[in-house]
Design an enzyme around this catalytic site. Structure first.
Site, PDB file in Angstrom:
ATOM      1  N   ASP A 160       0.880  -1.171   0.000  1.00 20.31           N
ATOM      2  CA  ASP A 160       0.000   0.000   0.000  1.00 20.31           C
ATOM      3  C   ASP A 160       0.916   1.220   0.000  1.00 20.31           C
ATOM      4  O   ASP A 160       1.658   1.440   0.973  1.00 20.31           O
ATOM      5  CB  ASP A 160      -0.894  -0.023   1.254  1.00 20.31           C
ATOM      6  CG  ASP A 160      -1.859   1.155   1.297  1.00 20.31           C
ATOM      7  OD1 ASP A 160      -1.653   2.126   0.541  1.00 20.31           O
ATOM      8  OD2 ASP A 160      -2.807   1.099   2.100  1.00 20.31           O
ATOM      9  N   SER A 207       0.465  12.033 -15.886  1.00 20.64           N
ATOM     10  CA  SER A 207      -0.714  12.152 -16.748  1.00 20.64           C
ATOM     11  C   SER A 207      -0.481  13.378 -17.607  1.00 20.64           C
ATOM     12  O   SER A 207       0.271  14.283 -17.217  1.00 20.64           O
ATOM     13  CB  SER A 207      -1.966  12.346 -15.892  1.00 20.64           C
ATOM     14  OG  SER A 207      -3.059  12.763 -16.699  1.00 20.64           O
ATOM     15  N   TYR A 215      -7.053  15.911  -8.778  1.00 20.32           N
ATOM     16  CA  TYR A 215      -6.267  14.944  -9.550  1.00 20.32           C
ATOM     17  C   TYR A 215      -5.196  15.672 -10.371  1.00 20.32           C
ATOM     18  O   TYR A 215      -4.021  15.297 -10.372  1.00 20.32           O
ATOM     19  CB  TYR A 215      -7.203  14.130 -10.452  1.00 20.32           C
ATOM     20  CG  TYR A 215      -6.492  13.107 -11.294  1.00 20.32           C
ATOM     21  CD1 TYR A 215      -6.017  11.920 -10.731  1.00 20.32           C
ATOM     22  CD2 TYR A 215      -6.279  13.315 -12.647  1.00 20.32           C
ATOM     23  CE1 TYR A 215      -5.349  10.971 -11.505  1.00 20.32           C
ATOM     24  CE2 TYR A 215      -5.620  12.379 -13.431  1.00 20.32           C
ATOM     25  CZ  TYR A 215      -5.160  11.207 -12.855  1.00 20.32           C
ATOM     26  OH  TYR A 215      -4.496  10.271 -13.623  1.00 20.32           O
ATOM     27  N   LYS A 244      -1.067  15.284 -10.038  1.00 18.53           N
ATOM     28  CA  LYS A 244      -0.199  14.884 -11.155  1.00 18.53           C
ATOM     29  C   LYS A 244       0.799  16.000 -11.506  1.00 18.53           C
ATOM     30  O   LYS A 244       1.905  15.725 -11.963  1.00 18.53           O
ATOM     31  CB  LYS A 244      -1.042  14.472 -12.366  1.00 18.53           C
ATOM     32  CG  LYS A 244      -1.826  13.177 -12.145  1.00 18.53           C
ATOM     33  CD  LYS A 244      -0.897  11.961 -11.929  1.00 18.53           C
ATOM     34  CE  LYS A 244      -1.655  10.662 -11.843  1.00 18.53           C
ATOM     35  NZ  LYS A 244      -0.774   9.488 -11.677  1.00 18.53           N
TER      36      LYS A 244
HETATM   37  P1  NDP Z   1      -6.626   1.100 -12.377  1.00 23.27           P
HETATM   38  O1  NDP Z   1      -7.675   1.552 -11.424  1.00 23.27           O
HETATM   39  O2  NDP Z   1      -6.940   0.037 -13.364  1.00 23.27           O
HETATM   40  O3  NDP Z   1      -5.313   0.658 -11.589  1.00 23.27           O
HETATM   41  C1  NDP Z   1      -4.839   1.344 -10.469  1.00 23.27           C
HETATM   42  C2  NDP Z   1      -3.815   0.484  -9.763  1.00 23.27           C
HETATM   43  O4  NDP Z   1      -3.292   1.219  -8.653  1.00 23.27           O
HETATM   44  C3  NDP Z   1      -4.377  -0.819  -9.213  1.00 23.27           C
HETATM   45  O5  NDP Z   1      -3.465  -1.855  -9.539  1.00 23.27           O
HETATM   46  C4  NDP Z   1      -4.443  -0.592  -7.726  1.00 23.27           C
HETATM   47  O6  NDP Z   1      -4.114  -1.782  -7.020  1.00 23.27           O
HETATM   48  C5  NDP Z   1      -3.312   0.399  -7.518  1.00 23.27           C
HETATM   49  N1  NDP Z   1      -3.470   1.206  -6.305  1.00 23.27           N
HETATM   50  C6  NDP Z   1      -4.410   2.122  -6.027  1.00 23.27           C
HETATM   51  N2  NDP Z   1      -4.197   2.654  -4.816  1.00 23.27           N
HETATM   52  C7  NDP Z   1      -3.094   2.049  -4.316  1.00 23.27           C
HETATM   53  C8  NDP Z   1      -2.370   2.161  -3.097  1.00 23.27           C
HETATM   54  N3  NDP Z   1      -2.719   3.003  -2.112  1.00 23.27           N
HETATM   55  N4  NDP Z   1      -1.263   1.384  -2.919  1.00 23.27           N
HETATM   56  C9  NDP Z   1      -0.895   0.512  -3.875  1.00 23.27           C
HETATM   57  N5  NDP Z   1      -1.544   0.353  -5.051  1.00 23.27           N
HETATM   58  C10 NDP Z   1      -2.632   1.119  -5.248  1.00 23.27           C
HETATM   59  O7  NDP Z   1      -6.202   2.450 -13.156  1.00 23.27           O
HETATM   60  P2  NDP Z   1      -5.127   2.729 -14.309  1.00 23.27           P
HETATM   61  O8  NDP Z   1      -4.385   1.517 -14.675  1.00 23.27           O
HETATM   62  O9  NDP Z   1      -5.818   3.491 -15.359  1.00 23.27           O
HETATM   63  O10 NDP Z   1      -4.166   3.784 -13.542  1.00 23.27           O
HETATM   64  C11 NDP Z   1      -2.796   3.578 -13.338  1.00 23.27           C
HETATM   65  C12 NDP Z   1      -2.086   4.922 -13.297  1.00 23.27           C
HETATM   66  O11 NDP Z   1      -2.223   5.578 -14.551  1.00 23.27           O
HETATM   67  C13 NDP Z   1      -2.604   5.902 -12.228  1.00 23.27           C
HETATM   68  O12 NDP Z   1      -1.516   6.559 -11.614  1.00 23.27           O
HETATM   69  C14 NDP Z   1      -3.418   6.897 -13.067  1.00 23.27           C
HETATM   70  O13 NDP Z   1      -3.479   8.153 -12.447  1.00 23.27           O
HETATM   71  C15 NDP Z   1      -2.606   6.917 -14.351  1.00 23.27           C
HETATM   72  N6  NDP Z   1      -3.334   7.414 -15.508  1.00 23.27           N
HETATM   73  C16 NDP Z   1      -4.463   6.760 -15.952  1.00 23.27           C
HETATM   74  C17 NDP Z   1      -5.146   7.243 -17.060  1.00 23.27           C
HETATM   75  C18 NDP Z   1      -6.391   6.595 -17.576  1.00 23.27           C
HETATM   76  O14 NDP Z   1      -7.120   7.231 -18.383  1.00 23.27           O
HETATM   77  N7  NDP Z   1      -6.687   5.348 -17.210  1.00 23.27           N
HETATM   78  C19 NDP Z   1      -4.691   8.462 -17.776  1.00 23.27           C
HETATM   79  C20 NDP Z   1      -3.497   9.046 -17.224  1.00 23.27           C
HETATM   80  C21 NDP Z   1      -2.852   8.526 -16.142  1.00 23.27           C
HETATM   81  P3  NDP Z   1      -4.998  -2.484  -5.862  1.00 23.27           P
HETATM   82  O15 NDP Z   1      -6.379  -1.879  -5.931  1.00 23.27           O
HETATM   83  O16 NDP Z   1      -4.951  -3.931  -6.224  1.00 23.27           O
HETATM   84  O17 NDP Z   1      -4.252  -2.163  -4.629  1.00 23.27           O
END
Ligand code: NDP
Length: 270
Positions: free
Chosen positions: A53, A133, A146, A150
């Site tokens: 986490d 982002s 957000y 970023k």
């Molecule tokens: P998802 O929601 O599919 O994935 C997010 C991931 O982050 C999950 O694997 C989750 O794991 C993990 N996560 C969330 N909070 C925590 C925490 N406190 N500690 C550890 N792990 C955590 O979203 P995306 O794949 O789209 O997002 C990934 C990244 O890309 C983010 O930083 C997002 O801001 C960035 N991004 C996304 C865009 C989009 O349009 N999708 C555009 C631009 C940037 P779990 O819940 O298993 O712990």
């Protein structure tokens, strides 16, 4: 002679962009450790999973210690874990919610960096890839917290890259645009909603949902990450996907007023 595989740690690899990056790095010959808060054992064959986490100092230290116990080194850190807020006005989120966004999206990057950099410094080499982002360099309304988190990642990365270069470590920010993942469904609803913003919330949410439904998949981001990992002299920033490239182009070459109008038009604001 056995060749030692380089070791990568990818936060937030249970879904979306992080999972795509972990798979891509594994296919490229890295020994990959993905992370998730749930610490689900790897269904994925291509990479191992650790419980982590990024908002918890002890959890960060334990995961990095476990990786080092198993591998003895770390060559690449991909800070990907993060979440968004569903479209809403800036004043519709409490201070608690603002802290929560920063705790994961920005301080999560800081915690991971502090835990990993001492080992990379000792090795005299390493690379840190921060998943920012395009909203880390272009500000759009109704996702203000957000956007701010970023921007913090972008500024931190830029300063860090200057500092760590002399120790053989480079820092890169990847700037995806809309990417089709579970991001929207994992986004938090604003916790202090006001009636005055009801109509605009509905309108902007519709625009964002439509854009997400037709967005490129996370492999597009994974390809860019691999490019940044392999670059001998990496750039500070790489955009990922068409929307990000278009916005970056406008930011660099169009007058500020044109970008301002373009953002309002895209979100159908008056
Ligand atoms: P998802 O929601 O599919 O994935 C997010 C991931 O982050 C999950 O694997 C989750 O794991 C993990 N996560 C969330 N909070 C925590 C925490 N406190 N500690 C550890 N792990 C955590 O979203 P995306 O794949 O789209 O997002 C990934 C990244 O890309 C983010 O930083 C997002 O801001 C960035 N991004 C996304 C865009 C989009 O349009 N999708 C555009 C631009 C940037 P779990 O819940 O298993 O712990």
């Amino acid at each position: 002679m056995t060749t030692i595989k380089p070791v990568a740690l990818v936060t937030g690899a249970s879904s979306g962009i992080g999972e795509a990056i972990a798979n891509r790095l594994a296919a490229a010959g890295y020994s990959v450790y993905g992370t998730s808060r749930r610490g689900t054992p790897a269904l994925h064959q291509a990479f191992s999973m650790l419980a982590l986490d990024v908002t918890d100092d002890a959890s960060v230290d334990a995961a990095v210690a476990e990786l080092l116990r198993r591998e003895g080194r770390i060559d690449l850190l991909v800070n990907n874990a993060g979440f968004g807020l569903a479209p809403a006005a800036a004043e519709e989120s409490s201070i608690e919610q603002a802290k929560a966004v920063f705790d994961t999206n920005f301080l999560g990057v800081v915690r991971m960096t502090r835990a990993v950099v001492p080992h990379m410094r000792r090795q005299g080499s390493g690379r840190i890839i921060n998943i920012g982002s395009i909203l880390g360099v272009v500000s759009v309304p109704y996702v203000a917290l957000y956007v701010a988190s970023k921007h913090a990642v972008d500024g931190y990365s830029q300063a860090l890259d200057h500092e760590l270069r002399t120790h053989g470590i480079r820092v890169v920010v990847i700037e995806p645009g809309y990417t089709r993942t579970a991001f929207e469904s994992n986004s938090l609803q604003a916790d202090a909603k006001l009636d005055v913003y009801e109509d605009i919330r509905v309108k902007v949410t519709k625009v964002v949902n439509q854009a997400m439904a037709t967005a490129e998949g996370p492999d597009v981001v994974a390809d860019v990450v691999l490019k940044a990992v392999r670059a001998e002299r990496p750039k500070l920033r790489y955009t990922a996907g068409k929307t990000a490239a278009q916005l970056q182009f406008m930011r660099r070459f169009a007058p500020a007023g044109v970008l301002d109008t373009g953002i309002r038009k895209a979100l159908q604001l008056a």
